[in-house]
Design a protein around this motif. Structure first.
Motif, PDB file in Angstrom:
ATOM      1  N   PRO A   1       0.810  -1.219   0.000  1.00 55.66           N
ATOM      2  CA  PRO A   1       0.000   0.000   0.000  1.00 55.66           C
ATOM      3  C   PRO A   1       0.846   1.272   0.000  1.00 55.66           C
ATOM      4  N   ILE A   2       2.097   1.157   0.409  1.00 56.59           N
ATOM      5  CA  ILE A   2       2.978   2.334   0.411  1.00 56.59           C
ATOM      6  C   ILE A   2       3.279   2.751  -1.023  1.00 56.59           C
ATOM      7  N   THR A   3       3.736   1.782  -1.842  1.00 58.32           N
ATOM      8  CA  THR A   3       4.034   2.136  -3.230  1.00 58.32           C
ATOM      9  C   THR A   3       2.745   2.347  -4.028  1.00 58.32           C
ATOM     10  N   ALA A   4       1.651   1.710  -3.598  1.00 55.05           N
ATOM     11  CA  ALA A   4       0.364   1.978  -4.256  1.00 55.05           C
ATOM     12  C   ALA A   4      -0.029   3.438  -4.073  1.00 55.05           C
ATOM     13  N   GLU A   5       0.246   3.997  -2.904  1.00 50.65           N
ATOM     14  CA  GLU A   5      -0.050   5.410  -2.660  1.00 50.65           C
ATOM     15  C   GLU A   5       0.849   6.308  -3.505  1.00 50.65           C
ATOM     16  N   LEU A   6       2.092   5.903  -3.681  1.00 51.91           N
ATOM     17  CA  LEU A   6       3.002   6.654  -4.550  1.00 51.91           C
ATOM     18  C   LEU A   6       2.430   6.750  -5.963  1.00 51.91           C
ATOM     19  N   ILE A   7       2.006   5.596  -6.506  1.00 51.12           N
ATOM     20  CA  ILE A   7       1.470   5.548  -7.863  1.00 51.12           C
ATOM     21  C   ILE A   7       0.140   6.299  -7.947  1.00 51.12           C
ATOM     22  N   ALA A   8      -0.709   6.108  -6.950  1.00 47.10           N
ATOM     23  CA  ALA A   8      -2.019   6.766  -6.961  1.00 47.10           C
ATOM     24  C   ALA A   8      -1.865   8.282  -7.008  1.00 47.10           C
ATOM     25  N   GLY A   9      -0.888   8.798  -6.268  1.00 42.38           N
ATOM     26  CA  GLY A   9      -0.659  10.237  -6.280  1.00 42.38           C
ATOM     27  C   GLY A   9      -0.223  10.726  -7.643  1.00 42.38           C
ATOM     28  N   TRP A  10       0.653   9.971  -8.305  1.00 41.06           N
ATOM     29  CA  TRP A  10       1.111  10.363  -9.639  1.00 41.06           C
ATOM     30  C   TRP A  10      -0.014  10.301 -10.670  1.00 41.06           C
ATOM     31  N   ILE A  11      -0.952   9.399 -10.467  1.00 40.19           N
ATOM     32  CA  ILE A  11      -2.102   9.344 -11.370  1.00 40.19           C
ATOM     33  C   ILE A  11      -3.037  10.520 -11.104  1.00 40.19           C
ATOM     34  N   ARG A  12      -3.302  10.794  -9.828  1.00 39.17           N
ATOM     35  CA  ARG A  12      -4.267  11.834  -9.468  1.00 39.17           C
ATOM     36  C   ARG A  12      -3.781  13.242  -9.822  1.00 39.17           C
ATOM     37  N   ASP A  13      -2.478  13.497  -9.650  1.00 39.52           N
ATOM     38  CA  ASP A  13      -2.001  14.870  -9.849  1.00 39.52           C
ATOM     39  C   ASP A  13      -1.545  15.159 -11.278  1.00 39.52           C
ATOM     40  N   GLY A  14      -1.724  14.196 -12.189  1.00 45.76           N
ATOM     41  CA  GLY A  14      -1.386  14.425 -13.589  1.00 45.76           C
ATOM     42  C   GLY A  14       0.039  14.093 -13.964  1.00 45.76           C
ATOM     43  N   THR A  15       0.863  13.640 -13.001  1.00 48.60           N
ATOM     44  CA  THR A  15       2.258  13.300 -13.302  1.00 48.60           C
ATOM     45  C   THR A  15       2.350  12.196 -14.351  1.00 48.60           C
ATOM     46  N   LEU A  16       1.477  11.215 -14.253  1.00 49.70           N
ATOM     47  CA  LEU A  16       1.519  10.107 -15.213  1.00 49.70           C
ATOM     48  C   LEU A  16       1.297  10.620 -16.633  1.00 49.70           C
ATOM     49  N   LYS A  17       0.272  11.418 -16.838  1.00 45.37           N
ATOM     50  CA  LYS A  17      -0.019  11.911 -18.186  1.00 45.37           C
ATOM     51  C   LYS A  17       1.110  12.800 -18.709  1.00 45.37           C
ATOM     52  N   ARG A  18       1.682  13.634 -17.845  1.00 41.87           N
ATOM     53  CA  ARG A  18       2.795  14.481 -18.285  1.00 41.87           C
ATOM     54  C   ARG A  18       4.006  13.633 -18.666  1.00 41.87           C
ATOM     55  N   THR A  19       4.270  12.604 -17.885  1.00 39.35           N
ATOM     56  CA  THR A  19       5.396  11.718 -18.174  1.00 39.35           C
ATOM     57  C   THR A  19       5.185  11.005 -19.504  1.00 39.35           C
ATOM     58  N   LEU A  20       3.976  10.530 -19.746  1.00 36.74           N
ATOM     59  CA  LEU A  20       3.686   9.852 -21.011  1.00 36.74           C
ATOM     60  C   LEU A  20       3.865  10.798 -22.197  1.00 36.74           C
ATOM     61  N   SER A  21       3.521  12.050 -22.020  1.00 41.78           N
ATOM     62  CA  SER A  21       3.690  13.025 -23.092  1.00 41.78           C
ATOM     63  C   SER A  21       5.168  13.226 -23.424  1.00 41.78           C
ATOM     64  N   VAL A  22       5.984  13.359 -22.386  1.00 36.51           N
ATOM     65  CA  VAL A  22       7.422  13.535 -22.594  1.00 36.51           C
ATOM     66  C   VAL A  22       8.022  12.303 -23.259  1.00 36.51           C
ATOM     67  N   LYS A  23       7.629  11.129 -22.796  1.00 40.51           N
ATOM     68  CA  LYS A  23       8.155   9.905 -23.388  1.00 40.51           C
ATOM     69  C   LYS A  23       7.693   9.751 -24.836  1.00 40.51           C
ATOM     70  N   GLY A  24       6.457  10.155 -25.108  1.00 38.13           N
ATOM     71  CA  GLY A  24       5.952  10.072 -26.472  1.00 38.13           C
ATOM     72  C   GLY A  24       6.761  10.931 -27.430  1.00 38.13           C
ATOM     73  N   GLU A  25       7.128  12.133 -27.006  1.00 33.18           N
ATOM     74  CA  GLU A  25       7.954  13.009 -27.843  1.00 33.18           C
ATOM     75  C   GLU A  25       9.331  12.387 -28.078  1.00 33.18           C
ATOM     76  N   ALA A  26       9.900  11.801 -27.035  1.00 34.52           N
ATOM     77  CA  ALA A  26      11.211  11.159 -27.182  1.00 34.52           C
ATOM     78  C   ALA A  26      11.129   9.988 -28.151  1.00 34.52           C
ATOM     79  N   ASN A  27      10.014   9.265 -28.115  1.00 37.47           N
ATOM     80  CA  ASN A  27       9.876   8.098 -28.974  1.00 37.47           C
ATOM     81  C   ASN A  27       9.771   8.498 -30.446  1.00 37.47           C
ATOM     82  N   VAL A  28       9.123   9.623 -30.729  1.00 34.08           N
ATOM     83  CA  VAL A  28       9.040  10.105 -32.110  1.00 34.08           C
ATOM     84  C   VAL A  28      10.441  10.307 -32.676  1.00 34.08           C
ATOM     85  N   GLN A  29      11.312  10.911 -31.889  1.00 30.77           N
ATOM     86  CA  GLN A  29      12.684  11.155 -32.339  1.00 30.77           C
ATOM     87  C   GLN A  29      13.436   9.847 -32.565  1.00 30.77           C
ATOM     88  N   ARG A  30      13.270   8.901 -31.627  1.00 28.82           N
ATOM     89  CA  ARG A  30      13.966   7.613 -31.780  1.00 28.82           C
ATOM     90  C   ARG A  30      13.448   6.856 -33.010  1.00 28.82           C
TER      91      ARG A  30
END
Length: 469
Positions: A339-368
């Motif tokens: 539940p400790i790491t579940a809370e870590l992940i839940a926070g990143w999902i709730r505050d938009g960190t996950l979506k921002r990270t996916l956007s950055v990775k998506g841009e990097a993947n286009v270049q690769r």
């Protein structure tokens, strides 16, 4: 050649266990050697005067003990007693800095862990996270899991969600919850390597189903007619699928392909495991199988490829009928996901960190992807700007394992088709090349340049495999 036939005269108890025990004893004594082929089940049943079902159970028990391995269409063989470490497992000594083999999907772009942990430390009632929680996870974390499933195209009911120790654990749990030892499961002819090992260890039989191909040779979805034929003739109970960014071919199933598979599943009552770890990277993907056939489908949403492999958090969404089985299996295997790491992940999902990270990775993947097109040639592989790996086609007759070994001598890791083939036939002339594991752009380009030279050398005929007779 003398047929192997154990002496069962002093045996008391189940005969199938006695046969499995005899296999184990003869392997330990050296009477059966690694790679030796055991007699066909029907023939051994005749020699022993027992039913075919008894020998089938005996061989399955021996496979469960990792004594034997079955090869579709070839027979059953004595397995090596010491298994090689999978090349997919990372090493602490970083054997390969030029890593085109392991698909870690831009881990160097994951969010700042220290900031995430600082946020968790400020969580109200944090002490609860350091105690035992229900095996399916806390309700707040399951509700966040439903938000994650939205990115996978599935409108999930939190009450049907359970947390697992990563998506890999989720696969193990679903295989056990949905099926019984002895059941047969259909998989793509190329599929996720882990299930090729884990399913047989659970006493499950895998049947490879051919993939359809486009006019240009690119692989499409599982052939629904071939799946129906296997369901009729081989008593298939379920099917394991990766509808979005199929690993390793990269294909994303069209809606028509999904509907065709669902029709076959409904006709024959096949249970579906939907494993799609890369879905949030895909720009456009049709509705999830869990929406098309919710009564048949168990779906998995993983975090490792998206944002945090170290958290070991995954989510499964199952039909209500399997909820208690899933909860019990999680409890029996690990009691609960952390539940400790579940809370870590839940926070990143709730505050938009996950979506921002996916956007950055998506841009990097286009270049690769653009670099891969330039160096490898766009027509030489199956992939796209939103696919984090590529399925490289070699010339017919070229053994990809030779290319893999050639690359390894030059410090580049890559995976040949043999790791993904659901049968042990001659390795197909393909390799999976990952785009996001190498950190630096110069290093990524250097790895591809080495790959180009190795492929050119091999295809020139200097390292051709022995032609299939």
């Amino acid at each position: 050649m003398t047929i192997w036939c154990p002496d069962l005269s002093p045996v008391s108890g189940p005969i199938y266990l006695a046969v499995a025990d005899a296999i184990e004893a003869d392997i330990r004594s050296g009477a059966l050697s690694v790679g030796e082929r055991l007699p066909p089940q029907r023939e051994l049943a005749y020699q022993l005067g027992v039913t075919l079902g008894t020998i089938t159970r005996a061989y399955r028990e021996a496979e469960r003990r990792r004594l034997l391995r079955g090869e579709t269409g070839r027979g059953t063989y004595v397995a090596p007693q010491e298994m090689d470490v999978s090349p997919l497992i990372p090493r602490e000594d970083r054997l390969f800095d030029l890593d085109l083999a392991r698909n870690f999907a831009y881990p160097h772009l994951n969010p700042d862990l220290s900031k995430g942990l600082a946020r968790v430390a400020r969580t109200p009632g944090i002490d609860r996270l350091n105690g035992f929680v229900p095996s399916e996870g806390l309700s707040s974390h399951r509700e966040t899991g439903a938000q994650l499933f939205d990115l996978f195209g599935l409108k999930a009911d939190p009450s049907n969600i359970a947390l697992t120790c990563g998506a890999q654990h989720g696969i193990q749990i679903l295989l056990q919850a949905l099926f019984r030892p002895g059941d047969t499961i259909a998989v793509d002819e190329f599929t996720y390597p882990s299930i090729l090992n884990s399913a047989p260890h659970l006493g499950l039989k895998l049947v490879p189903i051919s993939l359809m191909q486009a006019d240009d040779g690119q692989f499409l979805a599982m052939d629904p007619d071939a799946l129906a034929a296997a369901a009729r003739t081989q008593d298939v109970k379920g099917v394991f699928l990766m509808p979005n960014m199929h690993n390793p071919t990269t294909h994303t199933m069209t809606l028509a392909e999904r509907e065709a598979i669902v029709r076959v599943a409904r006709k024959f009552g096949l249970k579906i495991i939907e494993d799609d770890p890369y879905t949030p990277f895909v720009r456009e993907h049709p509705v999830a199988l869990g929406m098309l056939a919710p009564e048949l489908t168990a779906s998995i949403a993983g975090i490792s490829k998206l944002i945090s492999p170290g958290s070991r958090i995954g989510f499964v969404h199952v039909p209500r009928a399997y909820g208690n089985s899933v909860r019990n299996l999680i409890g029996e295997s690990t009691w609960m996901a952390s539940p400790i790491t579940a809370e870590l992940i839940a926070g990143w999902i709730r505050d938009g960190t996950l979506k921002r990270t996916l956007s950055v990775k998506g841009e990097a993947n286009v270049q690769r992807y653009e670099v891969a097109c330039k160096l490898l040639g766009k027509d030489s592989f199956q992939g796209a700007v939103d696919k984090v790996f590529a399925w490289l086609k070699l010339e017919d007759g070229v053994d990809p394992a030779v290319v893999e070994a050639n690359l390894a001598h030059q410090g580049v890791a890559a995976l040949s088709a043999k790791y993904f083939q659901a049968s042990d036939r001659q390795p197909r002339s393909y390799m999976r090349i990952t785009l996001g594991t190498i950190v630096g752009e110069p290093e990524f380009q250097r790895a591809l340049e080495i790959l180009v030279k190795a492929r050119r050398t091999t295809e020139a005929g200097r390292f051709l495999s022995t032609p299939v007779g």
